[in-house]
Design an enzyme around this catalytic site. Structure first.
Site, mmCIF file in Angstrom:
data_model
loop_
_atom_site.group_PDB
_atom_site.id
_atom_site.type_symbol
_atom_site.label_atom_id
_atom_site.label_comp_id
_atom_site.label_asym_id
_atom_site.label_seq_id
_atom_site.Cartn_x
_atom_site.Cartn_y
_atom_site.Cartn_z
ATOM 1 N N HIS A 21 0.835 -1.206 0.000
ATOM 2 C CA HIS A 21 0.000 0.000 0.000
ATOM 3 C C HIS A 21 0.871 1.258 0.000
ATOM 4 O O HIS A 21 0.567 2.235 -0.693
ATOM 5 C CB HIS A 21 -0.921 -0.021 1.221
ATOM 6 C CG HIS A 21 -1.734 1.215 1.398
ATOM 7 N ND1 HIS A 21 -1.379 2.220 2.269
ATOM 8 C CD2 HIS A 21 -2.886 1.630 0.803
ATOM 9 C CE1 HIS A 21 -2.276 3.188 2.222
ATOM 10 N NE2 HIS A 21 -3.200 2.856 1.343
ATOM 11 N N GLU A 64 2.210 1.881 -3.441
ATOM 12 C CA GLU A 64 1.162 2.462 -4.295
ATOM 13 C C GLU A 64 1.047 3.965 -4.076
ATOM 14 O O GLU A 64 0.824 4.732 -5.013
ATOM 15 C CB GLU A 64 -0.168 1.757 -3.999
ATOM 16 C CG GLU A 64 -1.365 2.318 -4.725
ATOM 17 C CD GLU A 64 -2.466 2.747 -3.774
ATOM 18 O OE1 GLU A 64 -2.866 3.927 -3.821
ATOM 19 O OE2 GLU A 64 -2.912 1.904 -2.980
ATOM 20 N N HIS A 65 1.209 4.417 -2.835
ATOM 21 C CA HIS A 65 1.217 5.851 -2.550
ATOM 22 C C HIS A 65 2.494 6.513 -3.056
ATOM 23 O O HIS A 65 2.463 7.581 -3.684
ATOM 24 C CB HIS A 65 1.122 6.088 -1.034
ATOM 25 C CG HIS A 65 -0.264 6.071 -0.490
ATOM 26 N ND1 HIS A 65 -0.789 7.095 0.263
ATOM 27 C CD2 HIS A 65 -1.256 5.150 -0.586
ATOM 28 C CE1 HIS A 65 -2.025 6.809 0.619
ATOM 29 N NE2 HIS A 65 -2.333 5.620 0.121
ATOM 30 N N GLU A 120 -4.113 8.139 7.729
ATOM 31 C CA GLU A 120 -5.157 7.321 7.116
ATOM 32 C C GLU A 120 -5.579 6.199 8.069
ATOM 33 O O GLU A 120 -6.761 5.871 8.186
ATOM 34 C CB GLU A 120 -4.661 6.744 5.789
ATOM 35 C CG GLU A 120 -5.714 6.020 4.984
ATOM 36 C CD GLU A 120 -5.185 5.477 3.662
ATOM 37 O OE1 GLU A 120 -5.967 4.817 2.951
ATOM 38 O OE2 GLU A 120 -3.995 5.704 3.340
#
Length: 410
Positions: A46, A49-50, A126
């Site tokens: 993840h 991906e950022h 987040e």
């Protein structure tokens, strides 16, 4: 109208021509998601991906989004348990721009150290957002029970202590092992010429070399045992999930489970919504859900309600399970569920993004694209007896775990 080409490097390219639209949706899929994360670096897929949006060898950070937005399109990405997808949407005349922009993220991220540290802070925020959202929080707890000691049971986003420790070298190593040609699929739907798409992908991936490496995900045998977990948070409403281990996306009973899910908790007319919300007024939000992965899956019922209504609601849910197991549904109920499923599938096809996603997921899971006709036929062949037989085995209360989240005592 679907074409497929496999490049010498192993990259697969699929396109679906829809000549009646003026747009295209492009996705670059990597057959790697959070269940590929090493335990000590949970959340790295993840974070990658950022982080790829923080700059590539060809473009600075602000240029990546601006390149698509300046022509009325957009670019984004998501990470799932088993896949990562970088996608763009634009007018058809900007196809090559969308291909180049998404492929660039996969092939040449630079992961600048100072930006990575900032992005880790963003991801930590987040996490706090999800922790402040009870419906998200309880799902993470549920999955940790369904898949104990397995990477697929961890949150996609990871944990504060694991994400905080990830360094630039870790990101480069992850990409070098996971973002390899035989694990990459490029899909596109819309007013698109397959030859143009292939030529654009070939140009973008010209530096990629074939690899025989396959990145195996965690495939530990499941040790699921039903259990009850009670948690408290400083919230106003209680939340409940009743769920169990399910079936994989390759199961022959996939269509049966999907229809059963619609009948039980798929919409306002479903049995659970009509009974627990409309008849008794116990909750505002209730639904059942199905998740199917390459080798496993899960099923459950979620609802938000007052703490005083939890036990009564559990009894009502199990009563509906028993009803499905003991009484075959009427032909009218079955036909309505099939039409609901059919409508969801066909209406989804009006979105180029949905079509692109469908191509990618089916290629990654099945190695081919299953036609809409075959999908609809699979649903149509399900009988009331199939549903009852499946429900009698699957909906046994002693197979279900309970995750209960209640407000902290004042």
């Amino acid at each position: 109208m679907i074409n497929k080409t496999t490049l010498p490097s192993g990259v697969r390219i699929l396109s679906e021509l829809i000549p009646t639209v003026r747009s295209v949706a492009v996705g670059v899929w990597v057959d790697s998601g959070s269940r590929n994360d090493p335990e000590h670096m949970a959340g790295i897929s993840h974070l990658v991906e950022h982080a790829v949006f923080k700059g590539t060898k060809k473009r600075r950070m602000h240029q990546i989004a601006n390149r698509m937005e300046s022509v009325g399109g957009y670019i984004n990405a998501f990470t799932s348990k088993e896949h990562t997808c970088y996608f763009a949407r634009s007018l058809d005349r900007h196809l090559t721009r969308g291909v180049d922009s998404t492929c660039d993220l996969v092939t040449s991220p630079i992961f600048p150290v100072h930006e990575i540290e900032k992005e880790k802070s963003v991801v930590l925020e987040e996490m706090k957002m999800y922790e402040d959202t009870p419906e998200e929080y309880i799902v993470d707890e549920f999955e940790s029970i369904i898949y104990p000691y397995q990477s697929i049971g961890r949150p996609i986003i990871g944990y504060p202590d694991t994400v905080s420790k990830i360094q630039q070298d870790d990101l480069f190593e992850y990409v070098s092992k996971q973002y390899i040609p035989n694990q990459i699929v490029v899909t596109a739907s819309g007013n698109i010429q397959h030859k143009v798409l292939v030529k654009s992908v070939e140009k973008a991936f010209k530096e990629l070399r074939p690899s025989n490496v396959n990145s195996a995900h965690d495939a530990k045998s499941c040790s699921y045992r039903p259990q009850e977990v009670s948690l408290t948070r400083p919230i106003q409403q209680a939340h409940l999930i009743l769920g169990r281990l399910g079936i994989s996306i390759h199961s022959k009973r996939r269509a049966v489970l999907e229809l059963m899910n619609l009948i039980l908790g798929g919409g306002s007319s479903s049995r659970l919504n009509q009974k627990i919300r409309e008849r008794y007024g116990f909750c505002y939000n209730i639904y059942s859900f199905v998740n199917m992965h390459s080798d496993c899956g899960d099923f459950g019922v979620y609802l938000g309600l007052a703490s005083s209504k939890i036990q009564h609601s559990i009894r009502l849910i199990f009563r509906e399970f028993e009803r499905l197991a003991q009484q075959p549904v009427t032909q009218r109920v079955l036909a309505r569920a099939k039409e609901q499923a059919r409508g969801g599938i066909i209406l989804g096809l009006e979105s180029m993004s949905n079509r692109m996603m469908r191509l990618g997921k089916q290629e990654l899971y099945f190695g081919r694209v299953i036609s809409i006709e075959d999908t609809l036929e699979e649903l149509e062949l399900v009988t009331a007896e199939d549903l009852q037989d499946f429900a009698s085995q699957f909906l046994q209360p002693d197979l279900f775990s309970r995750v209960i989240l209640t407000p902290s005592p004042k």
